[in-house]
Design an enzyme around this catalytic site. Structure first.
Site, short mmCIF file in Angstrom:
data_model
loop_
_atom_site.label_atom_id
_atom_site.label_comp_id
_atom_site.label_asym_id
_atom_site.label_seq_id
_atom_site.Cartn_x
_atom_site.Cartn_y
_atom_site.Cartn_z
N CYS A 121 1.04 -1.47 0.03
CA CYS A 121 0.29 0.24 -0.36
C CYS A 121 0.79 1.28 -0.19
O CYS A 121 0.50 2.75 -0.15
CB CYS A 121 -0.96 -0.07 1.74
SG CYS A 121 -2.19 -1.59 1.22
N HIS A 261 -4.29 6.81 2.64
CA HIS A 261 -3.55 5.78 1.43
C HIS A 261 -5.49 5.28 2.17
O HIS A 261 -5.63 5.49 3.55
CB HIS A 261 -2.72 4.46 1.90
CG HIS A 261 -3.31 3.24 1.91
ND1 HIS A 261 -3.62 2.82 0.68
CD2 HIS A 261 -3.46 2.31 2.65
CE1 HIS A 261 -3.53 1.84 0.33
NE2 HIS A 261 -3.93 1.20 1.69
N ASN A 291 -9.99 -0.50 -1.26
CA ASN A 291 -9.11 -0.19 -0.84
C ASN A 291 -7.97 -1.02 -2.08
O ASN A 291 -7.89 -2.04 -2.67
CB ASN A 291 -8.07 -1.15 0.16
CG ASN A 291 -6.46 -0.37 0.06
OD1 ASN A 291 -5.75 -0.61 -0.28
ND2 ASN A 291 -6.14 -1.22 2.12
O1 UT7 Z 1 -3.91 -1.39 2.95
C1 UT7 Z 1 -3.39 -2.76 3.39
C2 UT7 Z 1 -3.16 -2.07 5.30
N1 UT7 Z 1 -4.29 -2.66 5.90
C3 UT7 Z 1 -5.23 -1.95 5.98
O2 UT7 Z 1 -4.82 -1.11 7.34
C4 UT7 Z 1 -6.47 -2.89 7.41
C5 UT7 Z 1 -6.26 -2.37 8.77
N2 UT7 Z 1 -6.95 -3.92 9.11
C6 UT7 Z 1 -8.83 -3.47 8.86
O3 UT7 Z 1 -9.43 -2.19 8.37
C7 UT7 Z 1 -9.79 -3.60 10.31
O4 UT7 Z 1 -8.79 -4.31 11.15
C8 UT7 Z 1 -10.76 -4.69 9.54
C9 UT7 Z 1 -11.87 -4.29 8.57
C10 UT7 Z 1 -9.33 -5.85 8.70
C11 UT7 Z 1 -11.22 -5.70 10.49
O5 UT7 Z 1 -12.08 -5.12 11.27
P1 UT7 Z 1 -11.63 -4.36 13.73
O6 UT7 Z 1 -13.12 -3.61 13.97
O7 UT7 Z 1 -10.69 -5.47 13.23
O8 UT7 Z 1 -12.94 -6.32 12.81
P2 UT7 Z 1 -12.41 -7.31 13.84
O9 UT7 Z 1 -10.93 -8.36 12.84
O10 UT7 Z 1 -11.69 -6.85 15.39
O11 UT7 Z 1 -13.57 -8.73 13.86
C12 UT7 Z 1 -14.88 -7.87 14.54
C13 UT7 Z 1 -15.76 -8.63 14.85
C14 UT7 Z 1 -15.16 -9.96 14.93
O12 UT7 Z 1 -16.11 -10.99 15.25
P3 UT7 Z 1 -16.34 -11.88 17.06
O13 UT7 Z 1 -15.37 -12.35 17.19
O14 UT7 Z 1 -16.37 -10.22 17.80
O15 UT7 Z 1 -17.92 -11.76 17.57
C15 UT7 Z 1 -15.28 -10.86 13.54
O16 UT7 Z 1 -15.37 -12.06 13.09
O17 UT7 Z 1 -16.23 -8.67 13.76
C16 UT7 Z 1 -16.41 -9.91 13.23
N3 UT7 Z 1 -15.99 -9.38 11.44
C17 UT7 Z 1 -17.13 -9.22 10.60
N4 UT7 Z 1 -18.72 -8.94 10.93
C18 UT7 Z 1 -19.36 -9.10 10.22
C19 UT7 Z 1 -15.24 -9.73 11.12
N5 UT7 Z 1 -14.99 -9.59 9.21
C20 UT7 Z 1 -16.58 -9.02 9.40
C21 UT7 Z 1 -17.25 -8.70 7.97
N6 UT7 Z 1 -18.77 -8.59 8.58
N7 UT7 Z 1 -16.98 -8.69 6.93
#
Ligand code: UT7
Length: 339
Positions: A121, A261, A291
């Site tokens: 990125c 980004h 992204n």
């Molecule tokens: O560009 C390259 C660099 N990449 C980045 O900068 C990305 C950085 N990371 C992020 O943007 C975020 O971490 C994500 C968008 C990928 C994920 O968001 P988050 O708020 O960190 O979610 P999480 O992984 O902590 O998950 C929270 C909850 C989980 O459920 P439980 O365990 O709390 O029950 C996940 O299973 O959200 C759930 N979850 C979803 N629910 C609905 C994860 N993905 C989804 C989804 N829809 N698509």
């Protein structure tokens, strides 16, 4: 690395262009593919839809070709005037030759040489700074820097935590020696290989060549530990922007535009808040394109080009796989002619 440029000439962006494929992968469509919902995606990432390149045999160079052709048109440049093309991408058409090679062929840049830069990125920032050095050194008169990725080619559409983020797209800028003192003044770029644990694609390289085993193990898809990447992205992007402002004796209030980004709206907001740059000065188009990895920053510049004025103080910043991160300080070098 920091390289405050005092030498003359300095490189300036003299044109921007971009390309986005037609197909819109909306949150509603993703709801049919994985266990997710529009509300979660919007509130956790800010994304509403992303573009996907459809069509057998089409790759990153095909999107880049469209962006470069538009750039040549907009800047009234004949293809043979271009000396160098640098392509930032993590989704090259092939392992080799480089995607830059293929783009120069498809756009008729018959006198240009080229190469790819792989910095995920942050790729566009790394490529922009590299291209600027060829202008600053007087080695090239016209350099095209492309940021392009067909992320749909490495996304696992069964992994709801990653497939909702990424989209396909390409952006391109022209670099030439500044004629008015405005241009790229400084960059601070970083890499930290320890971060590779949290964001990578294991398969297809020399360590794990493609095999039935790597395919079964889904090694040819992006692996991301989203939570960890999120934390590093927020602290490193905010940190590098603060450091660059400091080096150049600037405060957040002095900045006309922050071009972050586009990985997650929450990361963008946190970076802007820490740098004390108000939201109306922050370029955000993540809702439309998601992204696009190396494409996000040039696509923002393209979308905002008509609003940019000569002398505007602009900070570009990115964080991505590697880890890689950085920021560039530039002053905008031209006013867009009213059409
Ligand atoms: O560009 C390259 C660099 N990449 C980045 O900068 C990305 C950085 N990371 C992020 O943007 C975020 O971490 C994500 C968008 C990928 C994920 O968001 P988050 O708020 O960190 O979610 P999480 O992984 O902590 O998950 C929270 C909850 C989980 O459920 P439980 O365990 O709390 O029950 C996940 O299973 O959200 C759930 N979850 C979803 N629910 C609905 C994860 N993905 C989804 C989804 N829809 N698509």
């Amino acid at each position: 690395m920091t390289n405050a440029s005092t030498a003359s000439p300095i490189a300036a962006i003299t044109g921007v262009a971009g390309y986005l494929p037609e197909f819109r992968l909306t949150n509603a469509l993703l709801e049919e593919m994985v266990d997710t919902n529009d509300e979660w995606i919007r509130t956790r990432t800010g994304i509403e839809e992303r573009r996907i390149l459809k069509g057998e045999g089409l790759g990153t160079s095909d999107m880049a070709k469209e962006a470069v052709n538009e750039l040549l048109r907009k800047t009234n440049t004949a293809p043979e005037e271009v000396d160098l093309l640098i392509c930032a991408t993590v989704t090259p058409d092939m392992q080799f030759p480089s995607t830059a090679n293929l783009i120069t062929d498809k756009t008729g840049l018959s006198k240009a040489w080229g190469f790819d830069i792989s910095a995920a990125c942050s790729g566009f920032l790394f490529a922009l700074d590299t291209g600027a050095q060829f202008i600053n050194a007087g080695r090239c008169k016209k350099v095209i820097v492309v940021g392009a990725d067909k992320m749909s080619s490495i996304v696992d559409y069964e992994d709801r935590a990653t497939c909702i983020i990424f989209g396909d797209g390409a952006g391109a800028v022209m670099l030439e020696a500044s004629t008015n003192g405005h241009g790229i003044h400084d960059s601070e770029l970083h890499t930290d290989g320890a971060g590779s644990t949290y964001l990578h694609m294991k398969g297809g390289g020399s360590q794990r060549p493609a095999s039935h085993k790597t395919i079964d193990a889904k090694d040819h898809y992006i692996y991301q530990d989203g939570k960890t990447v999120f934390k590093f992205a927020v602290s490193n992007m905010a940190g590098v922007v603060g450091s660059l402002l400091n080096t150049n004796q600037l405060a957040g209030e002095d900045i006309d535009w922050l071009v972050p980004h586009q990985a997650n709206k929450r990361i963008i907001d946190a970076t802007a808040r820490t740098a004390k740059i108000p939201s109306e000065k922050v370029m955000v188009n993540i809702q439309k394109y998601g992204n696009t990895t190396a494409g996000t920053i040039p696509l923002c510049l393209r979308d905002w080009e008509s609003k940019l004025k000569t002398g505007d103080k602009i900070i570009l910043t990115a964080f991505g796989g590697g880890f890689t991160w950085g920021a560039t300080y530039l002053t905008w070098a031209y006013d867009t002619p009213q059409s």
